[in-house]
Design a protein around this motif. Sequence first.
Motif, short mmCIF file in Angstrom:
data_model
loop_
_atom_site.label_atom_id
_atom_site.label_comp_id
_atom_site.label_asym_id
_atom_site.label_seq_id
_atom_site.Cartn_x
_atom_site.Cartn_y
_atom_site.Cartn_z
N UNK A 30 1.05 -1.02 0.21
CA UNK A 30 -0.25 -0.41 0.11
C UNK A 30 1.05 1.14 0.15
N UNK A 31 2.29 0.91 0.80
CA UNK A 31 2.93 2.64 0.88
C UNK A 31 3.53 2.25 -0.99
N UNK A 32 3.64 1.74 -1.07
CA UNK A 32 4.82 1.96 -2.84
C UNK A 32 4.02 2.02 -3.81
N UNK A 33 2.00 1.86 -3.93
CA UNK A 33 1.22 2.07 -4.34
C UNK A 33 0.91 3.44 -4.58
N UNK A 34 0.95 4.21 -3.08
CA UNK A 34 0.36 5.38 -2.74
C UNK A 34 1.85 6.51 -3.07
N UNK A 35 3.54 6.05 -2.78
CA UNK A 35 3.78 6.93 -3.52
C UNK A 35 4.26 7.03 -4.89
N UNK A 36 3.55 5.78 -5.74
CA UNK A 36 4.49 5.68 -6.89
C UNK A 36 2.96 7.16 -7.39
N UNK A 37 1.69 7.48 -6.89
CA UNK A 37 0.42 7.36 -7.71
C UNK A 37 1.26 9.42 -7.26
N UNK A 38 1.60 9.12 -6.24
CA UNK A 38 1.91 11.01 -5.93
C UNK A 38 3.02 11.12 -5.97
N UNK A 39 3.85 10.32 -6.98
CA UNK A 39 5.25 10.85 -7.40
C UNK A 39 5.22 11.51 -8.16
N UNK A 41 8.02 14.54 -11.03
CA UNK A 41 9.19 14.79 -11.42
C UNK A 41 10.39 14.75 -10.69
N UNK A 42 11.14 14.24 -10.97
CA UNK A 42 13.00 13.95 -9.92
C UNK A 42 12.76 13.56 -8.66
N UNK A 43 11.60 12.12 -8.77
CA UNK A 43 11.61 11.53 -7.60
C UNK A 43 12.71 10.95 -7.99
N UNK A 44 13.06 10.05 -6.82
CA UNK A 44 13.96 8.48 -6.42
C UNK A 44 13.02 8.12 -5.07
N UNK A 45 12.50 7.06 -5.91
CA UNK A 45 12.12 6.03 -4.90
C UNK A 45 12.47 4.76 -4.79
N UNK A 46 13.09 4.64 -3.31
CA UNK A 46 14.13 3.85 -2.49
C UNK A 46 12.71 2.64 -1.97
N UNK A 47 13.05 1.36 -2.48
CA UNK A 47 12.79 -0.30 -1.67
C UNK A 47 14.28 -0.25 -1.00
N UNK A 48 13.84 -0.86 0.04
CA UNK A 48 14.64 -1.32 1.19
C UNK A 48 15.23 -3.10 1.14
N UNK A 49 15.83 -3.13 1.66
CA UNK A 49 15.87 -4.49 1.05
C UNK A 49 14.75 -5.35 1.84
N UNK A 50 14.82 -6.66 1.31
CA UNK A 50 14.18 -7.69 1.14
C UNK A 50 13.12 -8.02 0.24
N UNK A 69 14.28 2.28 -7.49
CA UNK A 69 15.14 1.71 -7.01
C UNK A 69 15.64 0.26 -5.88
N UNK A 70 16.25 -0.49 -5.91
CA UNK A 70 15.95 -1.37 -4.42
C UNK A 70 17.53 -1.08 -4.05
N UNK A 71 17.69 -2.20 -3.18
CA UNK A 71 19.14 -1.93 -2.44
C UNK A 71 20.10 -2.74 -3.25
N UNK A 73 20.37 -5.84 -6.64
CA UNK A 73 19.50 -7.12 -7.17
C UNK A 73 19.43 -8.40 -6.68
N UNK A 74 20.21 -8.85 -5.64
CA UNK A 74 19.47 -9.67 -4.71
C UNK A 74 19.70 -9.39 -3.39
N UNK A 75 19.06 -8.45 -3.37
CA UNK A 75 18.51 -8.07 -1.53
C UNK A 75 17.12 -6.95 -2.14
N UNK A 76 16.99 -6.89 -2.84
CA UNK A 76 15.13 -6.27 -2.97
C UNK A 76 14.65 -7.31 -3.96
N UNK A 77 13.55 -7.53 -3.57
CA UNK A 77 12.55 -9.30 -4.56
C UNK A 77 11.57 -8.49 -4.55
N UNK A 78 10.73 -7.77 -5.68
CA UNK A 78 9.72 -7.53 -5.78
C UNK A 78 8.62 -9.33 -6.27
N UNK A 79 8.02 -9.79 -5.79
CA UNK A 79 7.22 -10.73 -6.54
C UNK A 79 6.18 -10.41 -6.47
#
Length: 406
Positions: A30-39, A41-50, A69-71, A73-79
């Motif tokens: 939910x938080x990431x969807x909210x950030x993408x909707x509210x993003x 121009x010029x934002x960096x959206x960072x996703x933590x390890x996990x 961006x993630x933390x 390639x093998x640290x941030x996994x979006x399934x």
Amino acid sequence: MKYIPILILILVFSCSQKEETPVTWKSIEGDLQTLLIQAQDGDTIAIPEGNFMFKNPLILDGLSNVIFQGAGMDKTVLSFEIQESGAEGIRAANCTNLTFRDFTVQDAPGDNIKVTDTNGIRFTNVKSQWTGEPSEENGAYAFYPVLCKNVIVENSIAIGSSDAGIYVGQSDSVIIRNNEVYFNVAGIESENSRWVEIYGNNAHDNTGGILIFDMPGLTQSGHTTRVYDNDVISNNHNNFAPEGNVVAVVPPGTGIMMMATRNIEVFNNRIHHNKTIGTALASYVLVEALGAEEGSQLDAANNMVNEEYDPYPNQIYFHDNEFKNKHWFPTFKNDFGLLFMRYFPFNLPDFAMDGIMPEGEEFVMCLENNGEFNFANIDAANDFEGRTTDWSAYACNSGTIAPIFQ
């Protein structure tokens, strides 16, 4: 430019706790969807390890200069294994200068990452995969930029696509470099794209390593592609494309295949141990005849052939490539493999052309400095009667294509 870590909303809560609240897939979606909707121009959206799971696609639309961006390639996994709505895992459209980097995306029911109508798209250090056994149930494309300009796919990995691991379609000014692609039907495919450079990649254990195709009925024809310094090794995987898909005609054991395209230079590649054919040059006429079935993509495309589409390849310069093949037999599960076994037993071609030439146009192809390699013109235009292994008519230098990107 704003740097927006996804932890921001969760940390507001966790600061009042004695122990930090862990980020879970339930909290992050939910938080990431909210950030993408509210993003903006010029934002960096960072996703933590996990490891995070999503029931809905992640969508970016109409943004400029945004970094996703993630933390690592093998640290941030979006399934997207449990995805309930939409086909793509990540979908972006109508953007400018969009960057994806440092994460893994996997198991979407459709394409893992699809980008359309975007000028400036860069994938760096991204793994896009299906985690089970290769299957026609997997999504078609791991990376899928289409109708884009200024595309870069670099230092990334594509695994398990039922069509193409890295696909670029109807796009201009493209670089595909230093990637690893395996267990896909097609490792890398450039379709109806222009000014493309494919180099430094490791394409192994796919059905076909690198495909350069031009299909009818699309928004543009492709041309001007340089394929060089790639390792195209042991692409002998069974073809698991859904029946009727265009790539379903690609025989297991194909290194490089060029179809109905022009102004192509292929050089300094290591094309080793692809059991059926090292490099194939084909017209759309032959591919449609061998592979089309009623209701298939090939039939649909054939019905859209118009005066602007040229189904014949031309202006090919193929030089300074290295061939090796330890296999005695081609695939027996494909018409091309059966044809080669019938006419060229124990002497499988490293380079084969179908011999179907354009009418009313000079055909230009030059083969040079490819070592001792087996050549075959199968003369499909005349029911294979004039087939030959003599390539002396094509021993020439047609001139290199100037580097597309300086």
